[in-house]
Design an enzyme around this catalytic site. Structure first.
Site, PDB file in Angstrom:
ATOM      1  N   THR A  37       6.054   6.031  -0.933  1.00 30.78           N
ATOM      2  CA  THR A  37       4.738   5.583  -0.895  1.00 30.78           C
ATOM      3  C   THR A  37       4.526   4.885   0.672  1.00 30.78           C
ATOM      4  N   ALA A  83      12.143   0.684  -8.084  1.00 28.22           N
ATOM      5  CA  ALA A  83      10.808   1.125  -7.512  1.00 28.22           C
ATOM      6  C   ALA A  83       9.677   0.637  -8.266  1.00 28.22           C
ATOM      7  N   SER A  86       4.815  -3.505  -5.436  1.00 31.06           N
ATOM      8  CA  SER A  86       5.135  -4.782  -5.357  1.00 31.06           C
ATOM      9  C   SER A  86       4.374  -5.838  -4.810  1.00 31.06           C
ATOM     10  N   THR A 131      11.058  -9.762 -11.214  1.00 31.83           N
ATOM     11  CA  THR A 131      10.438 -10.976 -10.359  1.00 31.83           C
ATOM     12  C   THR A 131      10.381 -12.168 -11.137  1.00 31.83           C
ATOM     13  N   ASP A 132      10.493 -13.327 -10.245  1.00 36.92           N
ATOM     14  CA  ASP A 132      10.239 -14.835 -10.987  1.00 36.92           C
ATOM     15  C   ASP A 132       8.646 -14.853 -11.221  1.00 36.92           C
ATOM     16  N   GLU A 133       7.768 -14.231 -10.844  1.00 35.73           N
ATOM     17  CA  GLU A 133       6.298 -14.291 -11.060  1.00 35.73           C
ATOM     18  C   GLU A 133       5.991 -13.989 -12.448  1.00 35.73           C
ATOM     19  N   TYR A 156       0.074  -7.469 -10.834  1.00 39.19           N
ATOM     20  CA  TYR A 156       1.404  -7.087 -10.469  1.00 39.19           C
ATOM     21  C   TYR A 156       2.391  -7.923 -11.505  1.00 39.19           C
ATOM     22  N   ALA A 158       1.884  -9.071 -14.154  1.00 42.81           N
ATOM     23  CA  ALA A 158       1.773  -8.630 -15.592  1.00 42.81           C
ATOM     24  C   ALA A 158       2.327  -7.375 -15.995  1.00 42.81           C
ATOM     25  N   LYS A 160       5.015  -6.200 -14.094  1.00 43.77           N
ATOM     26  CA  LYS A 160       6.385  -6.456 -14.055  1.00 43.77           C
ATOM     27  C   LYS A 160       6.803  -7.101 -15.476  1.00 43.77           C
ATOM     28  N   ASN A 186      11.740 -12.665  -1.612  1.00 45.19           N
ATOM     29  CA  ASN A 186      12.988 -12.325  -0.537  1.00 45.19           C
ATOM     30  C   ASN A 186      12.507 -12.254   0.786  1.00 45.19           C
ATOM     31  N   PRO A 211      -3.996 -15.502   8.672  1.00 43.55           N
ATOM     32  CA  PRO A 211      -4.885 -16.018   7.382  1.00 43.55           C
ATOM     33  C   PRO A 211      -3.985 -16.665   6.347  1.00 43.55           C
ATOM     34  N   ARG A 220       6.803 -21.362  -2.243  1.00 38.82           N
ATOM     35  CA  ARG A 220       7.659 -20.198  -2.855  1.00 38.82           C
ATOM     36  C   ARG A 220       9.219 -20.755  -2.358  1.00 38.82           C
ATOM     37  N   ASP A 286      -8.915 -18.509  -0.860  1.00 35.23           N
ATOM     38  CA  ASP A 286      -7.608 -18.395  -1.517  1.00 35.23           C
ATOM     39  C   ASP A 286      -7.572 -17.087  -2.494  1.00 35.23           C
TER      40      ASP A 286
HETATM   41  P1  NAD Z   1       8.757  -2.494  -1.703  1.00 34.86           P
HETATM   42  O1  NAD Z   1       7.473  -2.328  -2.065  1.00 34.86           O
HETATM   43  O2  NAD Z   1       9.268  -2.619  -0.555  1.00 34.86           O
HETATM   44  O3  NAD Z   1       9.423  -1.033  -1.965  1.00 34.86           O
HETATM   45  C1  NAD Z   1       9.219  -0.292  -3.295  1.00 34.86           C
HETATM   46  C2  NAD Z   1       9.620   1.145  -3.107  1.00 34.86           C
HETATM   47  O4  NAD Z   1       9.585   1.832  -4.441  1.00 34.86           O
HETATM   48  C3  NAD Z   1       9.193   1.795  -1.949  1.00 34.86           C
HETATM   49  O5  NAD Z   1      10.287   2.571  -1.274  1.00 34.86           O
HETATM   50  C4  NAD Z   1       8.188   2.931  -2.776  1.00 34.86           C
HETATM   51  O6  NAD Z   1       8.186   4.046  -1.874  1.00 34.86           O
HETATM   52  C5  NAD Z   1       8.902   2.952  -4.034  1.00 34.86           C
HETATM   53  N1  NAD Z   1       7.992   3.543  -5.179  1.00 34.86           N
HETATM   54  C6  NAD Z   1       6.759   3.112  -5.390  1.00 34.86           C
HETATM   55  N2  NAD Z   1       6.269   3.803  -6.365  1.00 34.86           N
HETATM   56  C7  NAD Z   1       6.937   4.954  -6.687  1.00 34.86           C
HETATM   57  C8  NAD Z   1       7.043   5.875  -7.743  1.00 34.86           C
HETATM   58  N3  NAD Z   1       5.920   5.953  -8.600  1.00 34.86           N
HETATM   59  N4  NAD Z   1       8.199   6.655  -7.910  1.00 34.86           N
HETATM   60  C9  NAD Z   1       9.274   6.372  -6.944  1.00 34.86           C
HETATM   61  N5  NAD Z   1       9.345   5.544  -6.093  1.00 34.86           N
HETATM   62  C10 NAD Z   1       8.288   4.523  -5.898  1.00 34.86           C
HETATM   63  O7  NAD Z   1       9.203  -3.461  -2.777  1.00 34.86           O
HETATM   64  P2  NAD Z   1      10.411  -4.400  -2.590  1.00 34.86           P
HETATM   65  O8  NAD Z   1       9.824  -5.875  -1.952  1.00 34.86           O
HETATM   66  O9  NAD Z   1      11.723  -4.048  -2.028  1.00 34.86           O
HETATM   67  O10 NAD Z   1      10.693  -4.799  -4.054  1.00 34.86           O
HETATM   68  C11 NAD Z   1      11.832  -3.871  -4.964  1.00 34.86           C
HETATM   69  C12 NAD Z   1      11.563  -4.362  -6.336  1.00 34.86           C
HETATM   70  O11 NAD Z   1      12.224  -5.613  -6.361  1.00 34.86           O
HETATM   71  C13 NAD Z   1      10.528  -4.206  -7.193  1.00 34.86           C
HETATM   72  O12 NAD Z   1      10.775  -3.852  -8.455  1.00 34.86           O
HETATM   73  C14 NAD Z   1       9.948  -5.762  -6.978  1.00 34.86           C
HETATM   74  O13 NAD Z   1       9.109  -6.256  -8.117  1.00 34.86           O
HETATM   75  C15 NAD Z   1      11.435  -6.616  -7.093  1.00 34.86           C
HETATM   76  N6  NAD Z   1      11.385  -7.977  -6.397  1.00 34.86           N
HETATM   77  C16 NAD Z   1      10.846  -7.932  -5.165  1.00 34.86           C
HETATM   78  C17 NAD Z   1      10.804  -9.392  -4.649  1.00 34.86           C
HETATM   79  C18 NAD Z   1      10.303  -9.565  -3.058  1.00 34.86           C
HETATM   80  O14 NAD Z   1      10.278 -10.798  -2.661  1.00 34.86           O
HETATM   81  N7  NAD Z   1      10.128  -8.496  -2.476  1.00 34.86           N
HETATM   82  C19 NAD Z   1      11.285 -10.410  -5.340  1.00 34.86           C
HETATM   83  C20 NAD Z   1      11.948 -10.284  -6.734  1.00 34.86           C
HETATM   84  C21 NAD Z   1      11.683  -8.915  -6.985  1.00 34.86           C
HETATM   85  O1  DAU Z   2       8.252 -14.108  -6.028  1.00 36.54           O
HETATM   86  C1  DAU Z   2       8.929 -12.863  -5.891  1.00 36.54           C
HETATM   87  C2  DAU Z   2       7.657 -12.124  -5.450  1.00 36.54           C
HETATM   88  O2  DAU Z   2       7.258 -12.559  -4.052  1.00 36.54           O
HETATM   89  C3  DAU Z   2       7.859 -10.518  -5.562  1.00 36.54           C
HETATM   90  O3  DAU Z   2       7.961 -10.184  -6.787  1.00 36.54           O
HETATM   91  C4  DAU Z   2       6.624  -9.973  -4.910  1.00 36.54           C
HETATM   92  O4  DAU Z   2       6.985  -8.369  -4.925  1.00 36.54           O
HETATM   93  C5  DAU Z   2       6.692 -10.158  -3.481  1.00 36.54           C
HETATM   94  O5  DAU Z   2       5.572  -9.717  -3.029  1.00 36.54           O
HETATM   95  C6  DAU Z   2       6.398 -11.896  -3.527  1.00 36.54           C
HETATM   96  O6  DAU Z   2       5.092 -12.280  -3.897  1.00 36.54           O
HETATM   97  P1  DAU Z   2       4.185 -13.293  -3.160  1.00 36.54           P
HETATM   98  O7  DAU Z   2       2.983 -12.921  -3.593  1.00 36.54           O
HETATM   99  O8  DAU Z   2       4.873 -14.911  -3.314  1.00 36.54           O
HETATM  100  O9  DAU Z   2       4.679 -12.884  -1.631  1.00 36.54           O
HETATM  101  P2  DAU Z   2       3.652 -12.886  -0.182  1.00 36.54           P
HETATM  102  O10 DAU Z   2       4.512 -12.445   0.837  1.00 36.54           O
HETATM  103  O11 DAU Z   2       2.507 -11.795  -0.712  1.00 36.54           O
HETATM  104  O12 DAU Z   2       2.765 -14.420  -0.153  1.00 36.54           O
HETATM  105  C7  DAU Z   2       3.950 -15.293  -0.187  1.00 36.54           C
HETATM  106  C8  DAU Z   2       2.867 -16.584  -0.172  1.00 36.54           C
HETATM  107  O13 DAU Z   2       2.064 -16.516   1.143  1.00 36.54           O
HETATM  108  C9  DAU Z   2       1.750 -16.596  -1.264  1.00 36.54           C
HETATM  109  O14 DAU Z   2       1.637 -18.032  -1.748  1.00 36.54           O
HETATM  110  C10 DAU Z   2       0.481 -15.995  -0.712  1.00 36.54           C
HETATM  111  C11 DAU Z   2       0.587 -16.461   1.017  1.00 36.54           C
HETATM  112  N1  DAU Z   2      -0.005 -15.642   1.683  1.00 36.54           N
HETATM  113  C12 DAU Z   2       0.383 -14.319   1.920  1.00 36.54           C
HETATM  114  C13 DAU Z   2      -0.148 -13.282   2.458  1.00 36.54           C
HETATM  115  C14 DAU Z   2      -0.033 -12.064   2.678  1.00 36.54           C
HETATM  116  C15 DAU Z   2      -1.050 -16.156   2.467  1.00 36.54           C
HETATM  117  O15 DAU Z   2      -1.171 -17.332   2.689  1.00 36.54           O
HETATM  118  N2  DAU Z   2      -1.525 -15.349   3.505  1.00 36.54           N
HETATM  119  C16 DAU Z   2      -1.311 -14.018   3.566  1.00 36.54           C
HETATM  120  O16 DAU Z   2      -1.909 -13.096   4.271  1.00 36.54           O
END
Ligand code: NAD
Ligand code: DAU
Length: 349
Positions: A37, A83, A86, A131-133, A156, A158, A160, A186, A211, A220, A286
């Site tokens: 994607t 996958a 996210s 995820t912790d969410e 998202y 909900a 997960k 992460n 923003p 976080r 917000d």
């Molecule tokens: P990401 O969005 O960077 O990567 C998601 C990957 O999944 C992409 O390579 C995408 O191409 C693939 N994908 C999406 N839909 C697909 C489908 N239908 N079939 C096959 N592949 C598909 O996500 P990320 O941040 O690396 O997160 C990875 C996992 O870890 C997720 O399950 C997310 O919920 C979980 N997670 C993320 C964080 C974070 O902070 N990013 C924290 C905790 C848990």
């Molecule tokens: O906690 C784990 C989760 O962390 C993962 O499961 C998700 O996949 C990952 O995207 C992440 O979610 P968050 O919503 O916490 O991450 P994000 O980077 O989108 O936002 C971090 C914080 O920053 C959140 O409080 C929203 C705020 N934010 C985010 C963006 C993109 C802003 O203030 N401005 C922005 O433009």
């Protein structure tokens, strides 16, 4: 010889997990299944994609017939399922995509594993990365434990939460050897610049506004992605079947404080006078349903498996900024094309 399927291996966290497994386990065959994607990028794996134990399969986990055929053909011993759709903001504008991939896709993988393993679960494992969410939002104190009741607020989280429930249900109903981990935010190289840190790095670099949602007071708990990959390795090999493990950085930041720290590093690295980029901070409406605070209690993982984060935040944050500045081509590539439309729709500029 083990065959391991890693889903979402071309994404942010998945690519770090694939890299770790391909390098650390030359006797495993690692299959990376990814739909590619907007968030999936094979460039993330250019350093390991020629390794003899690495295989890429392009495909969609929502396509049950394809998934069943793949499992029938390759007969994986283990699945590490990352996958997913996210990004919380995208889930607010397009929830269905999250239900298809995160819920239906996960259940398709559970069904396919169950079908090939046929009650002979010796040496098999289905690991769901979550995820912790799913736990919802905290007030000023406390932290999420594995026993904290689920209370997701975004489409998202909900989706997960729903996929976690299905994974547990397949363990409890069919005895499928599952394990789940729930991790905090992460950060690190290869994260798509829709998420806070890489988005703001890119914007500071181009002198674009930053923003900040609401008052910037949401909290976080940040973990360096390589430490998450290490935890995944440990839980995949040594976690107890049927269990859940929380993973976190023990590293809480209010968004606005994190952003000011980022500005300090960026101004220094870009040779700008200290504080120059503070003027880019723009408070915007917000996020709907914005969770106030996340914090993880990772004591179970520490006590049972001896895991601790190894990268100090100062060090990891600095390394992360350096990576995005050094990998200009990567950043330019992923922010061209459809990213521009996303940005305009999301932030109106
Ligand atoms: P990401 O969005 O960077 O990567 C998601 C990957 O999944 C992409 O390579 C995408 O191409 C693939 N994908 C999406 N839909 C697909 C489908 N239908 N079939 C096959 N592949 C598909 O996500 P990320 O941040 O690396 O997160 C990875 C996992 O870890 C997720 O399950 C997310 O919920 C979980 N997670 C993320 C964080 C974070 O902070 N990013 C924290 C905790 C848990
Ligand atoms: O906690 C784990 C989760 O962390 C993962 O499961 C998700 O996949 C990952 O995207 C992440 O979610 P968050 O919503 O916490 O991450 P994000 O980077 O989108 O936002 C971090 C914080 O920053 C959140 O409080 C929203 C705020 N934010 C985010 C963006 C993109 C802003 O203030 N401005 C922005 O433009």
């Amino acid at each position: 010889m083990k065959k391991i399927l890693i889903t979402g291996g071309a994404g942010f966290i998945g690519s770090h997990v694939v890299r770790l497994f391909v390098n650390k386990y030359p006797d495993y065959q690692i299959y990376n299944l990814d739909k590619l994607t907007y968030a999936g990028n094979l460039e993330n794996l250019s350093d390991v994609d020629k390794m003899p134990n690495y295989h890429f399969v392009k495909g969609d986990i929502v396509d049950a017939a394809f998934i069943n055929q793949l499992f029938e053909k390759e007969r994986f011993d283990g699945v590490i399922h990352l996958a997913a759709e996210s990004h919380v903001d995208r889930s607010i504008t397009n929830p269905m995509e999250f239900i298809f991939t995160n819920v239906v896709g996960t259940v398709n993988l559970l069904n396919a594993a169950k079908a090939i393993w046929k009650d002979n679960y010796e040496g098999k494992r289905f690991y769901h990365i979550s995820t912790d969410e799913v736990y919802g939002a905290l007030g000023d104190t406390g932290s999420f434990k594995e026993t904290t009741p689920y209370s997701p607020h975004s489409p998202y989280s909900a989706a997960k939460a729903s996929s976690d429930h299905f994974v547990r249900a397949y363990h409890d109903t069919y005895g499928l050897p599952t394990v789940i981990s729930n991790c905090s935010n992460n950060y690190g190289p290869n994260q798509f610049p829709e998420k806070l840190i890489p988005l703001f790095i890119n914007n500071i670099k181009h002198n674009k506004s930053l923003p900040v949602y609401g008052k910037g007071i949401n909290v976080r708990d940040w973990l360096y992605v390589v430490d998450h990959a290490r935890a995944i390795d440990l839980i995949f090999h040594k976690g107890k079947t049927g269990e859940t493990y929380n993973i976190g950085g023990n590293n809480e930041w209010r968004n606005i404080d994190l952003i000011k720290k980022l500005i300090e590093i960026m101004d220094r690295k870009l040779g700008r006078p200290e504080g120059t980029s503070l003027e880019l901070i723009t408070y915007v409406t917000d996020r709907a349903g914005h969770d106030l605070r996340y914090a993880i209690d990772a004591s179970k993982l520490r006590a049972e498996l001896g895991w601790e984060p190894t990268i100090r935040f100062d060090e990891g944050f600095e390394k992360t900024v350096e990576w995005y500045l050094a990998n200009e081509a990567w950043l330019n590539n992923v922010t061209s094309g459809s990213y521009q439309d996303y940005y305009r729709k999301m932030y109106g500029e």
